[in-house]
Motif scaffolding. Structure first.
Motif, PDB file in Angstrom:
ATOM      1  N   ASN A   1      18.311  12.962   3.329  1.00  0.00           N
ATOM      2  CA  ASN A   1      17.701  12.414   2.112  1.00  0.00           C
ATOM      3  C   ASN A   1      16.200  12.692   2.012  1.00  0.00           C
ATOM      4  N   ALA A   2      15.717  13.666   2.782  1.00  0.00           N
ATOM      5  CA  ALA A   2      14.279  13.977   2.749  1.00  0.00           C
ATOM      6  C   ALA A   2      14.017  15.119   1.780  1.00  0.00           C
ATOM      7  N   GLY A   3      12.903  15.033   1.095  1.00  0.00           N
ATOM      8  CA  GLY A   3      12.562  16.083   0.157  1.00  0.00           C
ATOM      9  C   GLY A   3      12.165  17.376   0.838  1.00  0.00           C
ATOM     10  N   SER A   4      11.612  17.278   2.040  1.00  0.00           N
ATOM     11  CA  SER A   4      11.199  18.465   2.783  1.00  0.00           C
ATOM     12  C   SER A   4      11.685  18.352   4.218  1.00  0.00           C
ATOM     13  N   LYS A   5      11.926  19.498   4.844  1.00  0.00           N
ATOM     14  CA  LYS A   5      12.440  19.513   6.203  1.00  0.00           C
ATOM     15  C   LYS A   5      11.297  19.672   7.195  1.00  0.00           C
ATOM     16  N   LYS A   6      11.179  18.725   8.102  1.00  0.00           N
ATOM     17  CA  LYS A   6      10.149  18.789   9.126  1.00  0.00           C
ATOM     18  C   LYS A   6      10.766  19.256  10.445  1.00  0.00           C
ATOM     19  N   ARG A   7      10.000  19.999  11.200  1.00  0.00           N
ATOM     20  CA  ARG A   7      10.456  20.450  12.510  1.00  0.00           C
ATOM     21  C   ARG A   7      10.407  19.288  13.493  1.00  0.00           C
TER      22      ARG A   7
ATOM     23  N   VAL B   1      11.041  -5.350  -2.690  1.00  0.00           N
ATOM     24  CA  VAL B   1      10.621  -3.947  -2.558  1.00  0.00           C
ATOM     25  C   VAL B   1      10.550  -3.611  -1.068  1.00  0.00           C
ATOM     26  N   VAL B   2      11.297  -2.578  -0.667  1.00  0.00           N
ATOM     27  CA  VAL B   2      11.412  -2.203   0.745  1.00  0.00           C
ATOM     28  C   VAL B   2      10.881  -0.789   0.949  1.00  0.00           C
ATOM     29  N   ARG B   3      10.026  -0.644   1.918  1.00  0.00           N
ATOM     30  CA  ARG B   3       9.489   0.687   2.243  1.00  0.00           C
ATOM     31  C   ARG B   3      10.597   1.541   2.868  1.00  0.00           C
ATOM     32  N   LYS B   4      10.790   2.739   2.360  1.00  0.00           N
ATOM     33  CA  LYS B   4      11.796   3.641   2.910  1.00  0.00           C
ATOM     34  C   LYS B   4      11.349   4.156   4.275  1.00  0.00           C
ATOM     35  N   ALA B   5      12.312   4.371   5.147  1.00  0.00           N
ATOM     36  CA  ALA B   5      12.001   4.939   6.456  1.00  0.00           C
ATOM     37  C   ALA B   5      11.571   6.386   6.289  1.00  0.00           C
ATOM     38  N   THR B   6      10.552   6.795   7.039  1.00  0.00           N
ATOM     39  CA  THR B   6      10.127   8.192   7.018  1.00  0.00           C
ATOM     40  C   THR B   6      11.100   9.020   7.855  1.00  0.00           C
ATOM     41  N   PRO B   7      11.083  10.348   7.712  1.00  0.00           N
ATOM     42  CA  PRO B   7      11.935  11.188   8.555  1.00  0.00           C
ATOM     43  C   PRO B   7      11.729  10.908  10.050  1.00  0.00           C
TER      44      PRO B   7
ATOM     45  N   GLU C   1       0.844  -1.193   0.000  1.00  0.00           N
ATOM     46  CA  GLU C   1       0.000   0.000   0.000  1.00  0.00           C
ATOM     47  C   GLU C   1       0.881   1.246   0.000  1.00  0.00           C
ATOM     48  N   ALA C   2       1.837   1.262  -0.937  1.00  0.00           N
ATOM     49  CA  ALA C   2       2.806   2.352  -1.013  1.00  0.00           C
ATOM     50  C   ALA C   2       2.893   2.879  -2.439  1.00  0.00           C
ATOM     51  N   SER C   3       3.446   4.078  -2.561  1.00  0.00           N
ATOM     52  CA  SER C   3       3.689   4.665  -3.878  1.00  0.00           C
ATOM     53  C   SER C   3       5.136   4.378  -4.271  1.00  0.00           C
ATOM     54  N   PRO C   4       5.471   4.522  -5.558  1.00  0.00           N
ATOM     55  CA  PRO C   4       6.849   4.272  -5.987  1.00  0.00           C
ATOM     56  C   PRO C   4       7.878   5.133  -5.255  1.00  0.00           C
ATOM     57  N   GLU C   5       7.504   6.359  -4.876  1.00  0.00           N
ATOM     58  CA  GLU C   5       8.433   7.256  -4.200  1.00  0.00           C
ATOM     59  C   GLU C   5       8.746   6.808  -2.777  1.00  0.00           C
ATOM     60  N   GLU C   6       7.901   5.943  -2.228  1.00  0.00           N
ATOM     61  CA  GLU C   6       8.066   5.540  -0.829  1.00  0.00           C
ATOM     62  C   GLU C   6       8.878   4.267  -0.668  1.00  0.00           C
ATOM     63  N   VAL C   7       9.364   3.705  -1.760  1.00  0.00           N
ATOM     64  CA  VAL C   7      10.050   2.406  -1.666  1.00  0.00           C
ATOM     65  C   VAL C   7      11.358   2.417  -2.442  1.00  0.00           C
TER      66      VAL C   7
END
Length: 208
Positions: A126-132, A56-62, A25-31
């Motif tokens: 390696n994150a596309g956006s910076k989260k606080r 196929v491995v799910r990438k870790a979130t920030p 249940e993932a998108s191509p960008e998430e794996v």
């Protein structure tokens, strides 16, 4: 907990990947995709044919990267603590609960602030956006915020009564924000900051 990794087969690599994404249940960008076996049509197109196989491995979130680092820090320091993580589109909140965790806080939260900075770096890798990233240990920040709000109100009354500026001790940007927000909008006093980091201070001044 959702699946983190699957191995799938298909007539083509694309078909195998599509099946894996559906199961995760993932998108191509998430794996990330690893091709284990390329498809082989075999003799005459069907004898000895072999399907494609992919991992196929799910990438870790920030947030997951930040939590993993915090758990690694606890393990290396031989501290017992449980890390709770919440993540949304803009921020990551990590709360550590346990016993004898004062070493993670330090004098006036200095160690806590340093850890929060490191976790922010880990989350942003390696994150596309910076989260606080917001880190708390044993509810220290909530207790400190309550203390700062009470201090702000008390010193505001003192500044108003004495008709002079009150200069607070140096604080982190996060703590200065608590003071500013507590006294924002008052018509009898106002606040501003002066000095350079890490010695920047808040001044509470009466309106004249």
């Amino acid at each position: 907990m959702s699946l983190q990794e699957v191995i799938k087969s298909g007539k083509s690599v694309e078909e195998a990947v599509k099946a894996a994404l559906a199961e995760l249940e993932a998108s191509p960008e998430e794996v990330s995709v690893e091709v284990l076996e390329e498809p082989n049509r075999g003799l005459l197109g069907f004898i000895g044919s072999r399907p494609a196989k992919v991992r196929v491995v799910r990438k870790a979130t920030p947030g997951e990267r930040a939590r993993q680092l915090m758990e690694d820090i606890l393990r290396v320091m031989a501290l017992e603590g449980k890390v709770q993580m919440q993540e949304d589109e803009e921020s990551i909140t990590l709360e550590v609960e346990g016993v004898n965790l004062g070493v993670l806080i330090g004098r006036r939260g200095e160690t806590l602030n340093a850890l929060q900075y490191l976790l922010g770096l880990a989350a942003g890798r390696n994150a596309g956006s910076k989260k606080r990233v917001w880190l708390d240990v044993g509810g220290y920040r909530r207790k400190r915020e309550n203390t700062l709000r009470a201090l702000a109100l008390r010193l505001a009354e003192k500044a108003k009564k004495q008709g002079r500026n009150i200069v607070l001790e140096p604080m982190s940007p996060q703590e200065r924000r608590v003071i500013h927000m507590t006294l924002r909008g008052r018509d009898d006093i106002y606040t501003f900051s002066e000095g350079e980091e890490p010695f920047r201070k808040i001044v509470i001044a009466p309106r004249k």
